[in-house]
Design a protein around this motif. Structure first.
Motif, PDB file in Angstrom:
ATOM      1  N   GLY A   1      20.956 -43.964 -97.193  1.00  0.00           N
ATOM      2  CA  GLY A   1      20.403 -44.280 -98.673  1.00  0.00           C
ATOM      3  C   GLY A   1      19.600 -45.485 -98.369  1.00  0.00           C
ATOM      4  O   GLY A   1      18.988 -46.022 -99.261  1.00  0.00           O
ATOM      5  N   GLU A   2      19.546 -46.023 -97.152  1.00  0.00           N
ATOM      6  CA  GLU A   2      18.590 -47.164 -96.833  1.00  0.00           C
ATOM      7  C   GLU A   2      17.616 -47.084 -95.852  1.00  0.00           C
ATOM      8  O   GLU A   2      17.539 -45.831 -95.168  1.00  0.00           O
ATOM      9  CB  GLU A   2      19.526 -48.215 -96.387  1.00  0.00           C
ATOM     10  CG  GLU A   2      20.820 -48.769 -97.234  1.00  0.00           C
ATOM     11  CD  GLU A   2      21.456 -49.958 -96.801  1.00  0.00           C
ATOM     12  OE1 GLU A   2      21.634 -50.751 -97.622  1.00  0.00           O
ATOM     13  OE2 GLU A   2      21.804 -50.130 -95.870  1.00  0.00           O
ATOM     14  N   TYR A   3      16.725 -47.912 -95.517  1.00  0.00           N
ATOM     15  CA  TYR A   3      15.433 -47.901 -94.761  1.00  0.00           C
ATOM     16  C   TYR A   3      15.380 -48.829 -93.701  1.00  0.00           C
ATOM     17  O   TYR A   3      15.513 -49.849 -93.995  1.00  0.00           O
ATOM     18  CB  TYR A   3      14.171 -47.758 -95.802  1.00  0.00           C
ATOM     19  CG  TYR A   3      14.453 -46.887 -97.214  1.00  0.00           C
ATOM     20  CD1 TYR A   3      13.515 -45.405 -96.961  1.00  0.00           C
ATOM     21  CD2 TYR A   3      15.052 -47.102 -98.129  1.00  0.00           C
ATOM     22  CE1 TYR A   3      13.872 -44.778 -98.199  1.00  0.00           C
ATOM     23  CE2 TYR A   3      15.227 -46.390 -99.290  1.00  0.00           C
ATOM     24  CZ  TYR A   3      14.512 -45.171 -99.108  1.00  0.00           C
ATOM     25  OH  TYR A   3      14.800 -44.329-100.259  1.00  0.00           O
ATOM     26  N   TYR A   4      14.853 -48.212 -92.444  1.00  0.00           N
ATOM     27  CA  TYR A   4      14.808 -49.259 -91.554  1.00  0.00           C
ATOM     28  C   TYR A   4      13.529 -48.900 -91.002  1.00  0.00           C
ATOM     29  O   TYR A   4      13.086 -47.835 -90.426  1.00  0.00           O
ATOM     30  CB  TYR A   4      15.901 -48.903 -90.527  1.00  0.00           C
ATOM     31  CG  TYR A   4      17.366 -49.216 -91.170  1.00  0.00           C
ATOM     32  CD1 TYR A   4      17.818 -50.318 -91.154  1.00  0.00           C
ATOM     33  CD2 TYR A   4      18.148 -48.180 -91.795  1.00  0.00           C
ATOM     34  CE1 TYR A   4      19.051 -50.781 -91.636  1.00  0.00           C
ATOM     35  CE2 TYR A   4      19.241 -48.457 -92.449  1.00  0.00           C
ATOM     36  CZ  TYR A   4      19.710 -49.644 -92.481  1.00  0.00           C
ATOM     37  OH  TYR A   4      20.811 -50.082 -93.129  1.00  0.00           O
ATOM     38  N   LEU A   5      12.832 -50.099 -90.770  1.00  0.00           N
ATOM     39  CA  LEU A   5      11.350 -49.863 -90.233  1.00  0.00           C
ATOM     40  C   LEU A   5      11.284 -50.547 -88.978  1.00  0.00           C
ATOM     41  O   LEU A   5      12.179 -51.299 -88.580  1.00  0.00           O
ATOM     42  CB  LEU A   5      10.241 -50.562 -91.180  1.00  0.00           C
ATOM     43  CG  LEU A   5      10.420 -50.463 -92.388  1.00  0.00           C
ATOM     44  CD1 LEU A   5       9.394 -51.329 -93.462  1.00  0.00           C
ATOM     45  CD2 LEU A   5      10.426 -48.930 -92.930  1.00  0.00           C
ATOM     46  N   SER A   6      10.254 -49.904 -88.035  1.00  0.00           N
ATOM     47  CA  SER A   6      10.319 -50.651 -86.777  1.00  0.00           C
ATOM     48  C   SER A   6       8.670 -50.629 -86.209  1.00  0.00           C
ATOM     49  O   SER A   6       7.973 -49.707 -86.656  1.00  0.00           O
ATOM     50  CB  SER A   6      10.979 -49.855 -85.678  1.00  0.00           C
ATOM     51  OG  SER A   6      10.634 -48.129 -85.592  1.00  0.00           O
ATOM     52  N   GLY A   7       8.556 -51.708 -85.522  1.00  0.00           N
ATOM     53  CA  GLY A   7       7.138 -51.796 -84.871  1.00  0.00           C
ATOM     54  C   GLY A   7       7.199 -53.004 -84.148  1.00  0.00           C
ATOM     55  O   GLY A   7       7.548 -53.141 -83.043  1.00  0.00           O
ATOM     56  N   TYR A   8       6.108 -53.992 -84.536  1.00  0.00           N
ATOM     57  CA  TYR A   8       6.070 -55.326 -83.478  1.00  0.00           C
ATOM     58  C   TYR A   8       5.488 -56.354 -84.507  1.00  0.00           C
ATOM     59  O   TYR A   8       5.213 -56.025 -85.586  1.00  0.00           O
ATOM     60  CB  TYR A   8       5.147 -54.952 -82.543  1.00  0.00           C
ATOM     61  CG  TYR A   8       3.472 -54.834 -82.873  1.00  0.00           C
ATOM     62  CD1 TYR A   8       2.537 -55.924 -82.936  1.00  0.00           C
ATOM     63  CD2 TYR A   8       3.105 -53.457 -83.169  1.00  0.00           C
ATOM     64  CE1 TYR A   8       1.559 -55.807 -83.569  1.00  0.00           C
ATOM     65  CE2 TYR A   8       1.890 -53.422 -83.371  1.00  0.00           C
ATOM     66  CZ  TYR A   8       1.072 -54.524 -83.515  1.00  0.00           C
ATOM     67  OH  TYR A   8      -0.441 -54.357 -84.167  1.00  0.00           O
ATOM     68  N   CYS A   9       5.543 -57.569 -83.982  1.00  0.00           N
ATOM     69  CA  CYS A   9       5.087 -58.620 -84.546  1.00  0.00           C
ATOM     70  C   CYS A   9       4.807 -59.640 -83.318  1.00  0.00           C
ATOM     71  O   CYS A   9       5.142 -59.518 -82.336  1.00  0.00           O
ATOM     72  CB  CYS A   9       6.054 -59.355 -85.678  1.00  0.00           C
ATOM     73  SG  CYS A   9       7.509 -59.782 -84.988  1.00  0.00           S
ATOM     74  N   TYR A  10       4.232 -60.612 -84.220  1.00  0.00           N
ATOM     75  CA  TYR A  10       4.123 -61.766 -83.060  1.00  0.00           C
ATOM     76  C   TYR A  10       5.125 -63.145 -83.537  1.00  0.00           C
ATOM     77  O   TYR A  10       4.835 -63.298 -84.736  1.00  0.00           O
ATOM     78  CB  TYR A  10       2.616 -62.397 -82.888  1.00  0.00           C
ATOM     79  CG  TYR A  10       1.858 -61.399 -82.172  1.00  0.00           C
ATOM     80  CD1 TYR A  10       1.501 -61.866 -80.823  1.00  0.00           C
ATOM     81  CD2 TYR A  10       1.290 -60.322 -82.677  1.00  0.00           C
ATOM     82  CE1 TYR A  10       0.810 -61.079 -80.059  1.00  0.00           C
ATOM     83  CE2 TYR A  10       0.438 -59.493 -81.759  1.00  0.00           C
ATOM     84  CZ  TYR A  10       0.167 -59.877 -80.700  1.00  0.00           C
ATOM     85  OH  TYR A  10      -0.421 -59.088 -79.796  1.00  0.00           O
ATOM     86  N   TYR A  11       5.949 -63.465 -82.767  1.00  0.00           N
ATOM     87  CA  TYR A  11       6.807 -64.424 -83.322  1.00  0.00           C
ATOM     88  C   TYR A  11       6.768 -65.670 -82.557  1.00  0.00           C
ATOM     89  O   TYR A  11       6.467 -65.667 -81.313  1.00  0.00           O
ATOM     90  CB  TYR A  11       8.503 -63.830 -83.149  1.00  0.00           C
ATOM     91  CG  TYR A  11       9.197 -64.333 -84.462  1.00  0.00           C
ATOM     92  CD1 TYR A  11       9.001 -64.042 -85.718  1.00  0.00           C
ATOM     93  CD2 TYR A  11      10.149 -65.487 -84.246  1.00  0.00           C
ATOM     94  CE1 TYR A  11       9.657 -64.504 -86.776  1.00  0.00           C
ATOM     95  CE2 TYR A  11      10.955 -65.815 -85.180  1.00  0.00           C
ATOM     96  CZ  TYR A  11      10.761 -65.488 -86.444  1.00  0.00           C
ATOM     97  OH  TYR A  11      11.478 -66.007 -87.323  1.00  0.00           O
ATOM     98  N   ALA A  12       7.128 -66.981 -83.056  1.00  0.00           N
ATOM     99  CA  ALA A  12       7.087 -68.022 -82.408  1.00  0.00           C
ATOM    100  C   ALA A  12       8.151 -68.276 -81.240  1.00  0.00           C
ATOM    101  O   ALA A  12       9.125 -67.811 -81.217  1.00  0.00           O
ATOM    102  CB  ALA A  12       7.140 -69.155 -83.252  1.00  0.00           C
ATOM    103  N   TYR A  13       7.855 -68.687 -80.076  1.00  0.00           N
ATOM    104  CA  TYR A  13       8.730 -69.141 -79.053  1.00  0.00           C
ATOM    105  C   TYR A  13       9.835 -70.045 -79.501  1.00  0.00           C
ATOM    106  O   TYR A  13       9.484 -70.779 -80.343  1.00  0.00           O
ATOM    107  CB  TYR A  13       8.221 -69.787 -78.097  1.00  0.00           C
ATOM    108  CG  TYR A  13       7.538 -68.956 -76.828  1.00  0.00           C
ATOM    109  CD1 TYR A  13       8.328 -68.448 -75.741  1.00  0.00           C
ATOM    110  CD2 TYR A  13       6.194 -68.511 -76.974  1.00  0.00           C
ATOM    111  CE1 TYR A  13       7.652 -67.782 -74.664  1.00  0.00           C
ATOM    112  CE2 TYR A  13       5.444 -67.919 -76.016  1.00  0.00           C
ATOM    113  CZ  TYR A  13       6.384 -67.467 -74.810  1.00  0.00           C
ATOM    114  OH  TYR A  13       5.587 -66.675 -74.036  1.00  0.00           O
ATOM    115  N   PRO A  14      10.904 -69.663 -79.053  1.00  0.00           N
ATOM    116  CA  PRO A  14      12.076 -70.394 -79.666  1.00  0.00           C
ATOM    117  C   PRO A  14      11.954 -72.188 -79.283  1.00  0.00           C
ATOM    118  O   PRO A  14      12.400 -72.782 -79.992  1.00  0.00           O
ATOM    119  CB  PRO A  14      13.384 -70.172 -78.898  1.00  0.00           C
ATOM    120  CG  PRO A  14      13.183 -68.648 -78.462  1.00  0.00           C
ATOM    121  CD  PRO A  14      11.549 -68.387 -78.529  1.00  0.00           C
ATOM    122  N   GLN A  15      11.547 -72.466 -78.083  1.00  0.00           N
ATOM    123  CA  GLN A  15      11.133 -73.835 -77.947  1.00  0.00           C
ATOM    124  C   GLN A  15       9.722 -74.334 -78.336  1.00  0.00           C
ATOM    125  O   GLN A  15       9.625 -75.479 -78.029  1.00  0.00           O
ATOM    126  CB  GLN A  15      11.436 -73.852 -76.263  1.00  0.00           C
ATOM    127  CG  GLN A  15      12.710 -73.452 -75.498  1.00  0.00           C
ATOM    128  CD  GLN A  15      12.924 -72.149 -75.574  1.00  0.00           C
ATOM    129  OE1 GLN A  15      12.117 -71.427 -75.660  1.00  0.00           O
ATOM    130  NE2 GLN A  15      14.377 -71.970 -75.483  1.00  0.00           N
TER     131      GLN A  15
END
Length: 280
Positions: free
Chosen positions: A82-96
């Motif tokens: 009953g729930e929805y899960y999406l997948s793809g990509y993003c650009y995310y900031a480096y942890p440091q």
């Protein structure tokens, strides 16, 4: 039915499911070509009634809610419990370094009331670079995602990533190129079907640098390869599904020359042996 996209330059439907209420849930990717492209809302779900009427449209994974998120894009949707899960990509900031963004696999969890539960840029500490494809439910609480992990300019490896329905990462395992062939520099699979609770079968792209084969592979959740088969070369895209007699069907576009391609459809079993089509 035309789903409007005012304020955007283009839009495309990436996936859809029919939920338990009979409504059609559509995953839409919108694009805007402007200086604000990186932080634009791009991931939307729209709900259509069984009669095809647009009931609502809503944004998810909005960069305005997370300053470390840019260029989100989701292209696959899995409906599970009953729930929805999406997948793809993003650009995310480096942890440091929160001013430097890099390509990372991306997952989104949405509950049955269409509220966003979480977003998950996968592999932040490990700096896994790449895109996420299909999500496969392992059981009630755990999911497996298929990721192409870019290991430099040439090498890519399919990576099996694991997380639960709360968005908590539980691990990942690569399918190493050398487990297929010592000369291979890349392997990518975007879809999978379960043989049992830990063994899966996929259509796959693979090969040495500069060469693109397609075929099938059997592997387990630890990334161990049990069997694989090279079926052909020069493919453009493929789709795979399970048939009613519990075999598998792949359709692939095969590029014949610079201008034309043909469609090749074939059927096989869990041992990667050819299976005849039902002639009845």
């Amino acid at each position: 039915l035309l789903i409007p996209f005012q304020g955007y330059d283009s839009g495309s439907i990436k996936d859809m499911v029919i939920n338990d209420d009979g409504d059609i849930i559509v995953l839409i990717d919108y694009l805007v070509y402007s200086v604000n492209q990186a932080t634009s809302d791009c991931v939307f779900l729209a709900a259509l009634s069984p009669e095809g009427e647009l009931m609502w449209k809503q944004v998810y994974a909005s960069p305005s809610a997370d300053p470390l998120l840019q260029h989100p894009g989701c292209f696959y949707m899995t409906y599970h419990n009953g729930e929805y899960y999406l997948s793809g990509y993003c650009y995310y900031a480096y942890p440091q370094n929160p001013t430097h963004f890099y390509l990372t696999p991306f997952f989104v969890g949405i509950n049955s009331q269409f509220q966003e539960k979480w977003i998950l840029p996968f592999g932040m500490k490990e700096l896994i670079r790449g895109r996420a494809y299909e999500i496969i439910p392992m059981n009630e609480d755990y999911l497996m995602g298929l990721v192409d992990n870019w290991k430099g300019a040439i090498e890519k490896i399919t990576t099996l990533v694991f997380f639960n329905t709360k968005g908590v990462v539980t691990g990942y395992n690569p399918i190493l190129n050398e487990s297929l062939n010592p000369d291979y520099t890349w392997n990518v699979t975007t879809t999978a079907q379960a043989i049992d609770e830990s063994v899966f079968i996929s259509a796959i792209y693979f090969g040495p640098h500069g060469k693109k084969n397609w075929g099938e592979i059997i592997y387990d959740t630890s990334g161990n390869v049990y069997n694989y088969n090279v079926t052909g070369q020069h493919e453009l895209d493929y789709k795979m599904t399970r048939t009613s007699d519990d075999n598998f069907l792949v359709g692939v576009s095969v590029k014949k020359n610079s201008n034309f391609s043909s469609v090749y459809v074939y059927k096989f079993d869990e041992n990667l042996q050819s299976v005849p089509f039902d002639s009845t």
